[in-house]
Design a protein around this motif. Structure first.
Motif, PDB file in Angstrom:
ATOM      1  N   ARG A   1      39.988  52.528  35.213  1.00 15.47           N
ATOM      2  CA  ARG A   1      39.874  52.785  33.786  1.00 15.47           C
ATOM      3  C   ARG A   1      40.903  51.968  33.021  1.00 15.47           C
ATOM      4  N   GLY A   2      40.453  51.296  31.974  1.00 20.65           N
ATOM      5  CA  GLY A   2      41.363  50.486  31.177  1.00 20.65           C
ATOM      6  C   GLY A   2      40.610  49.750  30.098  1.00 20.65           C
ATOM      7  N   SER A   3      41.316  48.906  29.365  1.00 15.49           N
ATOM      8  CA  SER A   3      40.679  48.161  28.284  1.00 15.49           C
ATOM      9  C   SER A   3      39.809  47.034  28.809  1.00 15.49           C
ATOM     10  N   ASP A   4      40.153  46.491  29.983  1.00 18.15           N
ATOM     11  CA  ASP A   4      39.367  45.388  30.556  1.00 18.15           C
ATOM     12  C   ASP A   4      39.410  45.446  32.081  1.00 18.15           C
ATOM     13  N   PRO A   5      38.823  46.480  32.675  1.00 20.92           N
ATOM     14  CA  PRO A   5      38.895  46.607  34.142  1.00 20.92           C
ATOM     15  C   PRO A   5      38.129  45.508  34.874  1.00 20.92           C
ATOM     16  N   LEU A   6      37.151  44.867  34.227  1.00 19.77           N
ATOM     17  CA  LEU A   6      36.396  43.809  34.904  1.00 19.77           C
ATOM     18  C   LEU A   6      37.296  42.646  35.267  1.00 19.77           C
ATOM     19  N   SER A   7      38.148  42.227  34.319  1.00 17.19           N
ATOM     20  CA  SER A   7      39.029  41.090  34.592  1.00 17.19           C
ATOM     21  C   SER A   7      39.986  41.410  35.733  1.00 17.19           C
ATOM     22  N   LEU A   8      40.455  42.636  35.793  1.00 17.56           N
ATOM     23  CA  LEU A   8      41.359  43.032  36.877  1.00 17.56           C
ATOM     24  C   LEU A   8      40.691  42.889  38.240  1.00 17.56           C
ATOM     25  N   LEU A   9      39.413  43.251  38.322  1.00 13.24           N
ATOM     26  CA  LEU A   9      38.727  43.271  39.615  1.00 13.24           C
ATOM     27  C   LEU A   9      38.267  41.891  40.071  1.00 13.24           C
ATOM     28  N   ARG A  10      38.208  40.928  39.156  1.00 13.52           N
ATOM     29  CA  ARG A  10      37.759  39.603  39.571  1.00 13.52           C
ATOM     30  C   ARG A  10      38.763  39.027  40.553  1.00 13.52           C
ATOM     31  N   GLY A  11      38.243  38.457  41.625  1.00 12.40           N
ATOM     32  CA  GLY A  11      39.097  37.906  42.665  1.00 12.40           C
ATOM     33  C   GLY A  11      39.304  38.837  43.843  1.00 12.40           C
ATOM     34  N   ILE A  12      38.956  40.122  43.678  1.00 15.63           N
ATOM     35  CA  ILE A  12      39.037  41.072  44.798  1.00 15.63           C
ATOM     36  C   ILE A  12      37.718  41.026  45.560  1.00 15.63           C
ATOM     37  N   ALA A  13      37.801  40.885  46.880  1.00 13.90           N
ATOM     38  CA  ALA A  13      36.588  40.840  47.699  1.00 13.90           C
ATOM     39  C   ALA A  13      35.973  42.237  47.735  1.00 13.90           C
ATOM     40  N   LEU A  14      34.787  42.395  47.139  1.00 16.88           N
ATOM     41  CA  LEU A  14      34.167  43.715  47.017  1.00 16.88           C
ATOM     42  C   LEU A  14      33.155  44.003  48.125  1.00 16.88           C
ATOM     43  N   GLY A  15      32.683  42.952  48.834  1.00 16.55           N
ATOM     44  CA  GLY A  15      31.851  43.147  50.024  1.00 16.55           C
ATOM     45  C   GLY A  15      30.718  44.124  49.842  1.00 16.55           C
ATOM     46  N   ASP A  16      30.740  45.214  50.617  1.00  9.91           N
ATOM     47  CA  ASP A  16      29.657  46.197  50.606  1.00  9.91           C
ATOM     48  C   ASP A  16      29.833  47.285  49.545  1.00  9.91           C
ATOM     49  N   TRP A  17      30.813  47.135  48.682  1.00 11.61           N
ATOM     50  CA  TRP A  17      31.023  48.141  47.648  1.00 11.61           C
ATOM     51  C   TRP A  17      29.930  48.059  46.582  1.00 11.61           C
ATOM     52  N   ARG A  18      29.507  49.206  46.111  1.00 12.27           N
ATOM     53  CA  ARG A  18      28.574  49.291  44.987  1.00 12.27           C
ATOM     54  C   ARG A  18      29.423  49.359  43.714  1.00 12.27           C
ATOM     55  N   VAL A  19      29.245  48.395  42.829  1.00 18.25           N
ATOM     56  CA  VAL A  19      30.092  48.282  41.640  1.00 18.25           C
ATOM     57  C   VAL A  19      29.242  48.568  40.401  1.00 18.25           C
ATOM     58  N   GLU A  20      29.651  49.578  39.633  1.00 16.72           N
ATOM     59  CA  GLU A  20      28.948  49.935  38.405  1.00 16.72           C
ATOM     60  C   GLU A  20      29.903  49.807  37.230  1.00 16.72           C
TER      61      GLU A  20
END
Length: 841
Positions: free
Chosen positions: A815-834
């Motif tokens: 949760r935050g003002s821009d959580p998408l930018s934070l997550l970019r660069g993290i290998a998410l693999g089999d995670w379901r991202v919503e």
């Protein structure tokens, strides 16, 4: 000739990025951006969509495009841009969204064909039980593709078992790409091959008997036809058959051929062209602002989104119709989205009456052939207006100018399986890319949307009054009641009606007074009055079944689904037997005679579902004709239409159902809406639970009193003082909005922050938990080492529904003002991202 190169998006799930290929000379001049092709990819052959032609590839060696599957582009340039924009906004791949833009049957995935070898070598190593099942299935059914095995062995690691058998020489695995399973539908036709007089003379001398009489009848029928005729018509008119036609063809009297026909789901839908009614003053003000926005986009200027907040029955659909008329007059095309398949036929009928021959329908319950032909007609410009559910947004209209999203607050606009996206947000994106107007209509606009609209200067349009309609439909009831139809204003516009009064019944007081029924005394009396007046009622409860869970009264053990850890719901089958069903994975079992834990026999059912509501109505009012409308009764194709048609034509008195009833139904004889339990869903651990409950209660209340017959709403609750219940009972949208917005501000939830939900699923509980803790630590480390210090992690925790379909579920919320930018660069693999999910359950 120098080589030509293209950049492609391959149709492989979870594969992102674009790939460069060269074009063979034979198709160099045919391939354009948006075309569907076949290409080699690794050891597979896969489908791909051409994104662009390029002068030079990014790699030293390129592979060839193998085939061009359609000479016409399958997606438009704007759809290519939309797929890319949605992929960036949702942590998905463009190929996942491009696949949604193709009709089922045309799009195909690469697969693996498994074949059992007849002379596989003997082995002393024993086979696992799953391997033995695989071999037995292949022996019984022959070679099978991976998707067929997935359907036969769900929630089992059959791939590892199959690969082990391949290594041991027992199975052969071959990559395959199935060809498209849909194609144009052709029918056989026949016409005379010579002048009618000559054919009629020659057929007379071709013999006697029954066959000769049939052939003479065929020739006589065709003598009156100037164009090729479908052979089925000839058979019906003459009693002939294919052998007769072949005999006449050999004699040179007829010519057999083929012609394509469109599979149109609207072909048999009757409609009468309707003229638009006179708009009220409020409607006229709203329409003028919509028309101004359309003029802007036609002149090349961008238009801000329009939010139409109109009470139930205020005439929003007429605004949509007249806006569509204006868009078509300007040479643009229109997409109208509705939240449920159940509403599509009703909305389509309204649009077909206004725009005969120009309307197409799109939703997932149509056959593959119907969707394919509607898609081709839209691509060719033969349809100007598309009405449908979420997927209709991806119809390839080349001159789009208006996107209408009706009931824009509905969660059904969200796709809850990958690729995750919200059709409302996608419509806003698409409108910008196509320079179209987007019109968002609802009686209960979402809190976040309204907040964004006010901050960003969107136009807010209002229809505060309910319109009086349905003069002919309710005339008989008015006569019976001794009432006259109210006069319309002198300007020819429709009169207005008040919203139906809402009576809140405290079910705690009902219990204290000795009433243990699921119906309050007020609801029973009101229902009796409606039935006596030959009117109709709707009873709403957002639960299916006859009981919501089953437990042992001796030890308290509750029967759960073994795959989902959800309580099994009791259903009464046709033979009055009781079946327990999981509403998520469809696991079924019979009611046990003894408790599986203690062996006790006092197994009881608790709670209320739609089946139980129907049973209670029948016991109280045996003569009442009931219909049930929930997920259990609408599984078959066309079931929505049949139920709605029966109720609209007064073949039933009481309609009992779940949230499907809350969505846009216009039923003039409904004078009573009873909400059996308003508290359902109110206390779920989700920050939108109160808003969702307010929307449902307001919408379902709006089904009553839509004609001069009037109406009332009875809302039963165990929590009458909750701010959601109080606001819904007074139709106080502004009061609810302000209270809810302040609540969200205090807890820093949307619209004051953004959420990304990461969910991990695994068949083993420990592995799901371990993966969740590892991911949470990765995110925490990145927050610590970055500028996103105000971003928070919630979790890791098991999901509210901790196990579904055999998979354990853990989630991490960012949760935050821009959580998408934070997550970019993290290998998410089999995670379901919503991104910005509608719920956190």
């Amino acid at each position: 000739m120098p080589r030509a190169f293209v950049r492609l998006s391959v149709n492989i799930p979870q594969t992102s990025g674009l790939f460069d290929y060269y074009l063979p000379e034979s198709i160099q001049d045919l391939v354009k951006p948006g075309c569907l092709v076949e290409v080699p990819f690794g050891k597979q052959t896969v489908q791909a969509i051409v994104v662009e032609r390029i002068a030079e590839p990014c790699v030293a060696e390129t592979r060839p495009v193998l085939a061009l599957l359609d000479v016409e582009p399958v997606v438009t340039s704007q759809q290519l841009m939309l797929a890319d924009a949605l992929a960036k906004a949702t942590f998905s791949s463009p190929s996942a969204f491009l696949e949604l833009m193709l009709p089922p049957g045309l799009r195909q995935h690469a697969d693996t064909l498994y074949t059992l070898l007849s002379n596989f070598p003997p082995s002393t190593k024993p086979l696992s039980p799953l391997q033995e099942k695989l071999i037995a299935a292949l022996k019984r059914r022959g070679p099978l593709r991976g998707r067929q095995l997935e359907a036969s062995f769900p929630r089992q690691d059959w791939r590892s078992a199959a690969q082990a058998l391949v290594r041991r020489g027992i199975l052969l695995a071959q990559p395959v790409l199935p060809p498209p399973s849909v194609r144009p539908k052709l029918i056989r036709t026949v016409q005379l091959a010579c002048p009618p007089q000559i054919a009629q003379e020659r057929v007379k001398v071709m013999g006697s008997g029954a066959a000769a009489q049939r052939r003479k009848a065929i020739v006589d029928f065709l003598a009156n036809e100037t164009m090729p005729v479908a052979v089925s018509w000839v058979y019906a008119a003459s009693g002939g058959n294919l052998a007769d036609l072949r005999n006449l063809c050999e004699a040179g009297l007829v010519t057999l051929g083929e012609t394509e026909i469109w599979r149109d789901p609207l072909e048999n839908l009757s409609n009468v062209a309707q003229l638009p009614p006179q708009l009220t003053a409020d409607q006229q003000r709203v329409f003028e602002q919509v028309r101004d926005a359309l003029l802007c986009v036609v002149e090349g200027e961008p238009a801000q989104p329009l939010v139409l907040h109109g009470v139930t029955g205020s005439g929003k659909t007429e605004i949509y119709l007249q806006a569509a008329t204006e868009a078509l007059r300007m040479g643009r095309q229109v997409i109208v989205l509705v939240p449920e398949i159940a509403l599509t036929p009703q909305t389509v009928k309204r649009f077909m009456e206004r725009f005969p021959g120009q309307v197409g329908m799109v939703h997932s319950k149509l056959s593959a052939g119907e969707r394919y032909d509607t898609w081709r007609r839209a691509r060719a410009g033969q349809l100007s207006l598309i009405v449908g559910a979420r997927s209709a947004l991806f119809t390839p209209l080349p001159q789009l100018g208006l996107i209408v999203v009706d009931e824009c607050h509905e969660d059904s606009y969200y796709q809850s399986e990958p690729p995750f996206y919200h059709a409302v947000r996608a419509a806003l994106l698409y409108a910008r890319l196509t320079n179209s107007v987007v019109l968002l209509g609802s009686a209960t606009p979402p809190v976040e949307m309204l907040y964004q609209a006010r901050r960003e200067g969107w136009k807010l349009l209002s229809l505060p009054d309910r319109l009086l309609a349905h003069r002919q439909a309710v005339q008989a009831c008015l006569v019976q009641m001794g009432k006259a139809f109210p006069n319309s204003p002198d300007d020819g516009t429709a009169a207005t009606l008040p919203l139906p009064p809402v009576r809140v019944v405290d079910m705690r007081q009902e219990l204290k007074s000795g009433n243990t029924s699921i119906f309050s005394r007020a609801l029973i009396n009101a229902l009796g009055g409606v039935l006596a007046a030959n009117q109709q009622a709707i009873l709403y409860l957002n639960r299916r079944g006859s009981a919501t869970y089953v437990f042992c009264r001796d030890c308290g053990y509750t029967l759960f689904c073994p795959r989902c850890n959800l309580p099994l719901t009791s259903h009464t089958t046709g033979d009055a037997a009781t079946e327990l069903i999981c509403h998520h994975c469809n696991y079924r079992r019979k009611m046990p005679l003894r408790c599986p834990l203690c062996g006790g026999t006092r197994i009881r059912q608790y709670g209320t579902g739609t089946e139980k509501v129907e049973a209670v109505v029948k016991s109280l009012f045996p003569a009442a004709r009931t219909l049930r409308w929930d997920a259990d009764t609408v599984r078959a194709k066309g079931a929505h239409d049949i139920i709605l048609s029966h109720f609209s034509n007064h073949r039933a008195d009481v309609l009992i159902g779940t949230q499907m009833l809350a969505k846009g139904l216009d039923l003039p004889l409904v004078t009573l809406v009873g909400v059996v339990l308003a508290d359902v869903g109110l206390n779920l651990p989700d920050f939108r639970a109160a808003e969702r409950t307010f929307q449902l209660l307001t919408q379902v209340a709006g089904r009553a009193g839509r004609s001069p017959l009037g109406g009332e709403v009875i809302l039963q609750t165990f929590n009458p003082d909750h701010y959601t219940i109080r606001a819904a009972a007074k139709y106080d949208f502004d009061g609810f909005y302000n209270t809810e917005l302040e609540y969200r501000r205090r807890i820093d939830y949307p619209p004051f922050s953004r959420l990304v939900r990461l969910e991990y699923r695994h068949l083993q509980s420990a592995q799901a938990e371990a993966a969740a803790h590892v991911m949470a630590q990765q995110i925490a480390n990145k927050i610590k080492d970055s500028v996103y210090t105000s971003t928070e992690i919630i979790g890791p925790v098991p999901c509210f529904f901790s196990r579904l379909n055999g998979y354990y579920r853990w989630q991490v919320i960012v949760r935050g003002s821009d959580p998408l930018s934070l997550l970019r660069g993290i290998a998410l693999g089999d995670w379901r991202v919503e991104v910005d999910p509608p719920n956190l359950l």
